[in-house]
Design an enzyme around this catalytic site. Structure first.
Site, PDB file in Angstrom:
ATOM      1  N   LYS A 195     -23.979 -31.306 -34.417  1.00 31.64           N
ATOM      2  CA  LYS A 195     -22.592 -30.790 -34.323  1.00 31.64           C
ATOM      3  C   LYS A 195     -21.618 -31.880 -33.886  1.00 31.64           C
ATOM      4  O   LYS A 195     -20.582 -32.083 -34.508  1.00 31.64           O
ATOM      5  CB  LYS A 195     -22.520 -29.606 -33.325  1.00 31.64           C
ATOM      6  CG  LYS A 195     -23.441 -28.452 -33.652  1.00 31.64           C
ATOM      7  CD  LYS A 195     -23.228 -27.283 -32.708  1.00 31.64           C
ATOM      8  CE  LYS A 195     -23.615 -27.572 -31.261  1.00 31.64           C
ATOM      9  NZ  LYS A 195     -25.062 -27.734 -31.026  1.00 31.64           N
ATOM     10  N   ARG A 269     -20.688 -19.969 -26.696  1.00 34.41           N
ATOM     11  CA  ARG A 269     -22.146 -19.991 -26.625  1.00 34.41           C
ATOM     12  C   ARG A 269     -22.703 -18.630 -26.247  1.00 34.41           C
ATOM     13  O   ARG A 269     -23.926 -18.480 -26.167  1.00 34.41           O
ATOM     14  CB  ARG A 269     -22.579 -21.036 -25.592  1.00 34.41           C
ATOM     15  CG  ARG A 269     -23.181 -22.301 -26.190  1.00 34.41           C
ATOM     16  CD  ARG A 269     -23.587 -23.193 -25.030  1.00 34.41           C
ATOM     17  NE  ARG A 269     -24.479 -24.261 -25.382  1.00 34.41           N
ATOM     18  CZ  ARG A 269     -24.106 -25.514 -25.641  1.00 34.41           C
ATOM     19  NH1 ARG A 269     -22.830 -25.825 -25.669  1.00 34.41           N
ATOM     20  NH2 ARG A 269     -25.015 -26.434 -25.881  1.00 34.41           N
ATOM     21  N   ARG A 308     -32.676 -39.012 -29.103  1.00 34.97           N
ATOM     22  CA  ARG A 308     -31.364 -39.191 -28.476  1.00 34.97           C
ATOM     23  C   ARG A 308     -31.532 -39.484 -26.983  1.00 34.97           C
ATOM     24  O   ARG A 308     -30.809 -40.312 -26.419  1.00 34.97           O
ATOM     25  CB  ARG A 308     -30.503 -37.927 -28.684  1.00 34.97           C
ATOM     26  CG  ARG A 308     -29.103 -38.072 -28.110  1.00 34.97           C
ATOM     27  CD  ARG A 308     -28.223 -36.879 -28.414  1.00 34.97           C
ATOM     28  NE  ARG A 308     -28.527 -35.743 -27.560  1.00 34.97           N
ATOM     29  CZ  ARG A 308     -27.941 -34.538 -27.666  1.00 34.97           C
ATOM     30  NH1 ARG A 308     -27.048 -34.322 -28.616  1.00 34.97           N
ATOM     31  NH2 ARG A 308     -28.244 -33.557 -26.848  1.00 34.97           N
ATOM     32  N   ARG A 314     -28.616 -38.693 -21.032  1.00 33.59           N
ATOM     33  CA  ARG A 314     -28.453 -37.285 -20.660  1.00 33.59           C
ATOM     34  C   ARG A 314     -29.711 -36.771 -19.978  1.00 33.59           C
ATOM     35  O   ARG A 314     -30.806 -36.840 -20.543  1.00 33.59           O
ATOM     36  CB  ARG A 314     -28.147 -36.433 -21.909  1.00 33.59           C
ATOM     37  CG  ARG A 314     -26.703 -36.477 -22.299  1.00 33.59           C
ATOM     38  CD  ARG A 314     -26.441 -35.672 -23.535  1.00 33.59           C
ATOM     39  NE  ARG A 314     -26.775 -34.254 -23.395  1.00 33.59           N
ATOM     40  CZ  ARG A 314     -26.321 -33.313 -24.219  1.00 33.59           C
ATOM     41  NH1 ARG A 314     -25.509 -33.641 -25.215  1.00 33.59           N
ATOM     42  NH2 ARG A 314     -26.660 -32.060 -24.051  1.00 33.59           N
ATOM     43  N   ARG A 325     -33.640 -25.222 -23.385  1.00 34.21           N
ATOM     44  CA  ARG A 325     -32.309 -25.091 -24.011  1.00 34.21           C
ATOM     45  C   ARG A 325     -32.403 -24.355 -25.347  1.00 34.21           C
ATOM     46  O   ARG A 325     -31.536 -23.543 -25.665  1.00 34.21           O
ATOM     47  CB  ARG A 325     -31.670 -26.475 -24.211  1.00 34.21           C
ATOM     48  CG  ARG A 325     -31.037 -27.003 -22.927  1.00 34.21           C
ATOM     49  CD  ARG A 325     -30.871 -28.490 -22.940  1.00 34.21           C
ATOM     50  NE  ARG A 325     -29.971 -28.956 -23.983  1.00 34.21           N
ATOM     51  CZ  ARG A 325     -29.998 -30.199 -24.469  1.00 34.21           C
ATOM     52  NH1 ARG A 325     -30.887 -31.066 -24.045  1.00 34.21           N
ATOM     53  NH2 ARG A 325     -29.125 -30.554 -25.383  1.00 34.21           N
TER      54      ARG A 325
HETATM   55  P1  AMP Z   1     -24.012 -29.731 -25.260  1.00 33.93           P
HETATM   56  O1  AMP Z   1     -23.398 -31.067 -25.030  1.00 33.93           O
HETATM   57  O2  AMP Z   1     -23.178 -28.860 -26.182  1.00 33.93           O
HETATM   58  O3  AMP Z   1     -25.449 -29.794 -25.678  1.00 33.93           O
HETATM   59  O4  AMP Z   1     -23.961 -28.949 -23.841  1.00 33.93           O
HETATM   60  C1  AMP Z   1     -24.720 -29.407 -22.734  1.00 33.93           C
HETATM   61  C2  AMP Z   1     -24.804 -28.347 -21.670  1.00 33.93           C
HETATM   62  O5  AMP Z   1     -23.487 -28.014 -21.217  1.00 33.93           O
HETATM   63  C3  AMP Z   1     -25.400 -27.028 -22.117  1.00 33.93           C
HETATM   64  O6  AMP Z   1     -26.816 -27.028 -22.097  1.00 33.93           O
HETATM   65  C4  AMP Z   1     -24.832 -26.085 -21.051  1.00 33.93           C
HETATM   66  O7  AMP Z   1     -25.483 -26.211 -19.844  1.00 33.93           O
HETATM   67  C5  AMP Z   1     -23.432 -26.639 -20.861  1.00 33.93           C
HETATM   68  N1  AMP Z   1     -22.472 -25.969 -21.782  1.00 33.93           N
HETATM   69  C6  AMP Z   1     -21.782 -26.540 -22.798  1.00 33.93           C
HETATM   70  N2  AMP Z   1     -20.998 -25.635 -23.422  1.00 33.93           N
HETATM   71  C7  AMP Z   1     -21.219 -24.469 -22.790  1.00 33.93           C
HETATM   72  C8  AMP Z   1     -20.725 -23.161 -22.982  1.00 33.93           C
HETATM   73  N3  AMP Z   1     -19.868 -22.853 -23.952  1.00 33.93           N
HETATM   74  N4  AMP Z   1     -21.147 -22.190 -22.138  1.00 33.93           N
HETATM   75  C9  AMP Z   1     -22.026 -22.457 -21.148  1.00 33.93           C
HETATM   76  N5  AMP Z   1     -22.529 -23.654 -20.945  1.00 33.93           N
HETATM   77  C10 AMP Z   1     -22.146 -24.669 -21.750  1.00 33.93           C
END
Ligand code: AMP
Length: 375
Positions: A195, A269, A308, A314, A325
C-alpha cells in the site's frame, strides 16, 4: 442545479441575469459621468463583447458612436499569449476622439495590452477601458482599468457573449466550468500488500494527498509526543491502536479546509473507523469514492515483511508480530471490505507482480472509478 455541457465540458450557473444587468447599468452611468457633454466612440471588442455592448448601448443615454474591433486571443479554456487582429478600425474614426473600449472580460491582460497599444497609435484624444468582468488574480499587466463591472476569481466562464470554443455565447447568464472532482479513496490490504509503496507513486502521479496512519504514529513515537507515548505499546506488539486515539489524529488532518484528493493508507482499519470517516468526509461535503484492495497471498506477505524488517528498523516487522498483525487484520480490518462492498465502492487489484505492473493496474482502476463518478 441546472448544469450544461459545451463540447466536452460541464458548466454550472455562476452569475445571474439581474447581477449582470445591474453591473451593465452601473457601467453606463459611470461612462456618462466621464463623457460629460462630449460624444464617445465605443470600441466593441468582438466577438465576446457583443451582448454586453448591446445592453450597455440601450442604457447609455448620451451621444455615442459604435465601432467594432475583432481580435482572437485564446484557444480552448486558457489564455494564450497570441492576439491577432481580424477586423481593424480605420484610424480617422477615432483620431482626436474620446474613446472607450468595451471588453467582455479582462483576464491576463494580453488582449487588452494589444488593443491599447494598437489604438493609441491611431491618436485618440483619450482612451479608456470598460470591462464587464475582471479577474484580478489573473491580470499580469500594469495598464489601469477605468471602468470595471464585476470582479471574479480566476475561473473559466461562458455565457452573455463569452464562449468555450465558440459555444455558449447565447446563454443569458454566466456559467462557470465545473471543477473536476478529485478522487478520494482508501488503498486497502493486509500488512505487506504494498500500500505505502503504491500510494506514494500514485500521489505524485495524480497530485493527491497521502495519509498513512502508520507513518503518522511512527512520527509521533519518534518525537515522543503524548499521542506517540499512548500508541507505542499497541504498535510494538502488533495490536491496533484504539479507535478513539486514531480517530482524533485523523480528524485533525482532514479538518484542514485545503485537504482534498486523499489516498488513505492504513485507515480505516475497523468498521467503526470507516463509519467515522464517512461522517467526517460528509461534514466537509466530500465522499469516499472507493476502497481499492490489493490482493496478495499470505506466504508472500510474510516474506515481504521479513525482508522489509531487515532494513526498515520497524520493531513490528519480526515473525511473531507479523503473524499477530495478520491475525488482527483478518478479524478487525477485513470487515471494512464488506462495509464498502455494501456501498458499491469495492474494487480489487492483483497485488502480485513488479511495482510498475501493480501500479498500472491501480491507475486503470482509478480511471474507471473517475469515469463511473462522472456518469
Ligand atoms: P502500518 O504502517 O499501516 O503497517 O501501521 C503500523 C501500526 O500502526 C499498526 O499495526 C497499528 O498498530 C497502528 N495503526 C496504523 N493505522 C491504524 C489504524 N487506522 N487504527 C489502529 N491502529 C493503526
Amino acid at each position: 442545479m441546472k448544469r450544461i455541457q459545451l463540447h466536452d465540458k460541464i458548466f454550472e450557473p455562476y452569475i445571474d441575469k439581474n447581477t449582470i444587468a445591474q453591473a451593465v447599468s452601473n457601467l453606463a452611468k459611470k461612462i456618462e459621468e466621464y463623457a460629460g457633454s462630449d460624444s464617445i466612440v465605443f470600441i466593441v471588442v468582438l466577438k465576446g463583447s457583443f451582448i454586453f455592448a448591446a445592453d450597455l448601448a440601450k442604457q447609455y443615454t448620451k451621444e455615442a458612436v459604435f465601432e467594432f474591433y475583432r481580435l482572437k486571443s485564446y484557444e480552448g479554456t486558457y489564455s494564450s499569449g497570441n492576439v491577432n487582429i481580424l477586423v481593424d478600425i480605420e484610424a480617422d474614426l477615432i483620431k482626436g476622439k474620446r474613446v472607450v473600449v468595451l471588453e467582455d472580460i479582462v483576464d491576463t491582460g494580453n488582449t487588452l495590452e494589444k488593443i491599447m497599444s494598437e489604438l493609441a497609435k491611431k491618436q485618440p484624444a483619450d482612451l479608456k477601458i470598460a470591462t464587464l468582468f475582471y479577474k484580478p488574480n489573473a491580470y499580469k499587466k500594469d495598464i489601469p482599468l477605468d471602468f470595471i463591472g464585476i470582479e471574479i476569481p480566476n475561473v473559466f466562464i461562458v455565457g452573455y457573449g463569452l464562449d468555450y470554443d465558440e459555444l455558449g455565447r447565447n446563454l443569458p447568464e454566466i456559467y462557470r466550468l465545473k471543477k473536476e472532482k478529485m478522487i478520494d479513496f482508501i488503498l486497502f490490504g493486509p500488512p505487506g500488500a504494498g500500500k505505502g509503496t503504491q500510494a506514494k507513486i500514485i500521489k505524485d502521479k495524480l497530485g493527491l494527498t497521502y495519509i498513512a496512519t502508520g507513518d503518522m504514529f511512527r512520527n509521533h513515537i519518534k518525537n515522543e509526543t503524548p499521542l506517540g507515548i499512548k500508541a507505542k505499546e499497541f504498535i510494538q506488539r502488533g495490536d491496533l491502536v484504539p479507535d478513539e486515539i486514531t480517530i482524533d489524529m485523523i480528524k485533525e488532518i482532514i479538518s484542514d479546509p485545503e485537504v482534498k484528493g486523499l489516498i488513505f493508507d492504513g485507515f480505516p482499519r475497523t468498521v467503526k473507523q470507516a463509519e467515522f470517516l464517512d461522517k467526517l468526509m460528509s461534514e466537509k461535503d466530500l465522499i469516499i469514492d472507493a476502497l481499492i484492495a490489493l490482493d496478495v497471498p499470505e506466504e508472500l506477505l510474510v516474506n515481504r515483511l521479513l525482508e522489509r524488517g531487515k532494513t526498515s528498523g520497524r520493531s513490528d516487522d519480526n515473525e511473531e508480530t507479523i503473524k499477530y498483525r495478520l491475525q488482527q487484520y483478518h478479524t478487525k480490518t477485513e470487515p471494512v471490505k464488506e462495509y464498502y462492498q455494501n456501498q458499491g465502492k469495492y474494487y480489487e487489484v492483483d497485488g502480485v507482480g513488479s511495482i510498475e505492473e501493480v501500479n498500472q493496474r491501480l491507475l486503470d482502476v482509478i480511471s474507471k472509478i473517475k469515469l463511473r463518478d462522472r456518469t
